[in-house]
Design an enzyme around this catalytic site. Sequence first.
Site, PDB file in Angstrom:
ATOM      1  N   TYR A   1      -2.049   0.433  10.828  1.00  0.00           N
ATOM      2  CA  TYR A   1      -2.024  -0.057   9.444  1.00  0.00           C
ATOM      3  C   TYR A   1      -0.699   0.289   8.758  1.00  0.00           C
ATOM      4  O   TYR A   1      -0.070  -0.567   8.130  1.00  0.00           O
ATOM      5  CB  TYR A   1      -3.207   0.533   8.684  1.00  0.00           C
ATOM      6  CG  TYR A   1      -3.306   0.091   7.250  1.00  0.00           C
ATOM      7  CD1 TYR A   1      -3.462  -1.256   6.933  1.00  0.00           C
ATOM      8  CD2 TYR A   1      -3.249   1.012   6.209  1.00  0.00           C
ATOM      9  CE1 TYR A   1      -3.557  -1.675   5.607  1.00  0.00           C
ATOM     10  CE2 TYR A   1      -3.353   0.600   4.883  1.00  0.00           C
ATOM     11  CZ  TYR A   1      -3.502  -0.734   4.587  1.00  0.00           C
ATOM     12  OH  TYR A   1      -3.597  -1.146   3.271  1.00  0.00           O
TER      13      TYR A   1
ATOM     14  N   SER B   1       0.873  -1.176   0.000  1.00  0.00           N
ATOM     15  CA  SER B   1       0.000   0.000   0.000  1.00  0.00           C
ATOM     16  C   SER B   1       0.905   1.218   0.000  1.00  0.00           C
ATOM     17  O   SER B   1       2.096   1.117   0.351  1.00  0.00           O
ATOM     18  CB  SER B   1      -0.844  -0.011   1.277  1.00  0.00           C
ATOM     19  OG  SER B   1      -1.452   1.254   1.495  1.00  0.00           O
TER      20      SER B   1
HETATM   21  C1  8X3 Z   1      -4.966   1.648   1.475  1.00  0.00           C
HETATM   22  C2  8X3 Z   1      -4.463   2.891   0.888  1.00  0.00           C
HETATM   23  O1  8X3 Z   1      -4.981   5.345   0.487  1.00  0.00           O
HETATM   24  O2  8X3 Z   1      -6.863   3.909   0.976  1.00  0.00           O
HETATM   25  O3  8X3 Z   1      -4.018   0.633   1.377  1.00  0.00           O
HETATM   26  O4  8X3 Z   1      -5.301   4.494   2.740  1.00  0.00           O
HETATM   27  S1  8X3 Z   1      -5.434   4.229   1.292  1.00  0.00           S
END
Ligand code: 8X3
Length: 260
Positions: A160, A147
């Site tokens: 996260y 991510s």
């Molecule tokens: C998720 C990315 O930008 O939606 O992995 O937080 S975001």
Amino acid sequence: MTTSSSSDATAPAGTDGRRVAVVTGASSGIGEATAKVLAALGFHVVAVARRADRIQALSAEIGGTAVVADVTDDVAVAELVAQLPGPVSVLINNAGGAKGLAPVAEADLEHWRWMWETNVLGTLRVTRALLDKLIESGDGLIVTVTSIAAFETYDGGAGYTGAKHAQGALHRTLRGELLGKPVRLTEIAPGAVETEFSLVRFEGDQDRADKVYQGITPLVAEDVAEVIGFVASRPSHVDLDTIVIRPRDQAPHGRFNRQA
Ligand code: 8X3
């Protein structure tokens, strides 16, 4: 020079001569879309997830195999490996996700544990279990879907982003440890993709999940899957190392161009 053709002599029995691609988190979103793209490229896709009905329907549609397994479970992952008849050409580490958006001062330890278990230890568990089979294929590829949270931080996101940073570090470490072995490594780092991601993060609160994507044009799972398909169809000497994919409406640190 060998190439990443999807059909060759290393294909294990029971796959109609197709090379094997294992996709975790295949029951929805990026995992499901990637399974379809890889199948269309000629891979025999082993779809892995906890939700049996979803991956069984997917496997029937794409002519693959469904394996019900939770990446946080040692026994389930060992059983997954035992079911794979031979070499594995592609591993897509996609299982993972977020829980909560609390500031550090109010962090929920159970949420943090879940995120560490799924994103970090899940990736470790599956990758470690499949490494020999990837090497045995003679032309392996590991794609880890991290991510933008693997290199950014934002308020409320420490659980996260911390887990994604760790997952990214695990993946990038393999770049050196596997040097000289026939395995490529690609990190795919998406920004906002409208999938079940936010619904899971907010534990079923649809209104809150919808607000994340309100007023922007987010990515959809297929946008990311198509890029993974491109990665998997490059010649074997070409390693696409890291790919960041954002919607045009998203800048770093959670800044969005929202239309009212
Ligand atoms: C998720 C990315 O930008 O939606 O992995 O937080 S975001």
